[in-house]
Design a protein around this motif. Sequence first.
Motif, PDB file in Angstrom:
ATOM      1  N   ARG A   1      -2.842   7.774  -8.496  1.00  0.00           N
ATOM      2  CA  ARG A   1      -1.673   8.664  -8.488  1.00  0.00           C
ATOM      3  C   ARG A   1      -1.047   8.833  -9.871  1.00  0.00           C
ATOM      4  O   ARG A   1      -0.579   9.922 -10.220  1.00  0.00           O
TER       5      ARG A   1
ATOM      6  N   ASP B   1       8.834   4.842  -8.730  1.00  0.00           N
ATOM      7  CA  ASP B   1       8.312   3.946  -9.769  1.00  0.00           C
ATOM      8  C   ASP B   1       9.409   3.442 -10.699  1.00  0.00           C
ATOM      9  O   ASP B   1       9.277   2.361 -11.284  1.00  0.00           O
TER      10      ASP B   1
ATOM     11  N   TRP C   1       9.523  -2.397  -3.373  1.00  0.00           N
ATOM     12  CA  TRP C   1       8.660  -1.450  -2.671  1.00  0.00           C
ATOM     13  C   TRP C   1       9.054  -1.342  -1.193  1.00  0.00           C
ATOM     14  O   TRP C   1       9.115  -0.250  -0.627  1.00  0.00           O
TER      15      TRP C   1
ATOM     16  N   ARG D   1       0.839  -1.187   0.000  1.00  0.00           N
ATOM     17  CA  ARG D   1       0.000   0.000   0.000  1.00  0.00           C
ATOM     18  C   ARG D   1       0.872   1.234   0.000  1.00  0.00           C
ATOM     19  O   ARG D   1       1.983   1.233   0.509  1.00  0.00           O
ATOM     20  N   GLU D   2       0.335   2.307  -0.594  1.00  0.00           N
ATOM     21  CA  GLU D   2       1.109   3.536  -0.608  1.00  0.00           C
ATOM     22  C   GLU D   2       0.943   4.256   0.724  1.00  0.00           C
ATOM     23  O   GLU D   2      -0.088   4.172   1.368  1.00  0.00           O
TER      24      GLU D   2
ATOM     25  N   ARG E   1      -1.412  -0.541 -10.841  1.00  0.00           N
ATOM     26  CA  ARG E   1      -1.541  -0.677  -9.384  1.00  0.00           C
ATOM     27  C   ARG E   1      -1.927   0.632  -8.697  1.00  0.00           C
ATOM     28  O   ARG E   1      -2.536   0.615  -7.647  1.00  0.00           O
ATOM     29  N   TYR E   2      -1.511   1.757  -9.259  1.00  0.00           N
ATOM     30  CA  TYR E   2      -1.731   3.045  -8.595  1.00  0.00           C
ATOM     31  C   TYR E   2      -2.461   4.029  -9.505  1.00  0.00           C
ATOM     32  O   TYR E   2      -1.958   5.113  -9.796  1.00  0.00           O
TER      33      TYR E   2
END
Length: 219
Positions: free
Chosen positions: A190, A107, A125, A2-3, A186-187
């Motif tokens: 953002r 990224d 990550w 998770r971010e 995935r994001y």
Amino acid sequence: MREGETPVSKGTFITFEGGEGSGKTTLIGGLADRLQQAGYDVVTTREPGGSPIAESIRAVILERNHTAMDGRTEALLYAAARRQHLVEVVLPALARGAIVLCDRFIDSSLAYQGYARGLGMDEVWEINRFAVEGCMPAMTLYLDLEPEAGLARIRADAGREVNRLDLEGLAFHRKVRDGYREVARRYPERIVTLDAMQAPDDLLREAWLHLAAKLNETK
Ligand SMILES: Nc1ncnc2c1ncn2[C@@H]1O[C@H](COP(=O)(O)OP(=O)(O)O)[C@@H](O)[C@H]1O
Ligand SMILES: [Mg+2]
């Protein structure tokens, strides 16, 4: 994975991603000009930029003779350089309220080390989570381009310094692109994917719309 939460700061952190020759540096220059004309305090940087410690780490990574570089060593060095640049360059600029346009960030590690080198996006990550301590970009513009087109642009640019990653084979750069596309999936909240085959002016116009919308939203 998770971010993390972006910590409270006055400025806006925007990152730019994409393969070699996808147009990141060109686009950042165009956006910085527009922002300055609109009266914003803007800082453009690339990851080791302006930090002698981070520059030294990057020199070790990109040294052409370092063909024995282990994949995990490379990933840890990138995370270390990222941390130092964040602390010395990005966070002070954000604290004074600047818009920071950063050429490559987390990224790149997910796409290059996590996916293309096969270390695993979740593993990469984790070390980067330690490095950035929750300081994630408000928005990331990903310049999506066929690697053949990016590499052809680089070859046509005689003045450009060639580094160790530019010399990787086409298969590697294809994997990088697949990795970026996976990261963008995935994001989605953002990362904005832009078609980097567009002419520079068209790309700048489209990127500006996204950036202006983000600045309005975070005001
Ligand atoms: N949208 C574009 N279309 C065609 N060529 C471009 C475009 N954007 C940049 N270029 C050219 O391609 C080369 C690589 O661009 P650059 O901005 O340095 O890419 P990056 O920073 O992603 O490696 C440069 O010679 C640049 O002038
Ligand atoms: Mg560049």
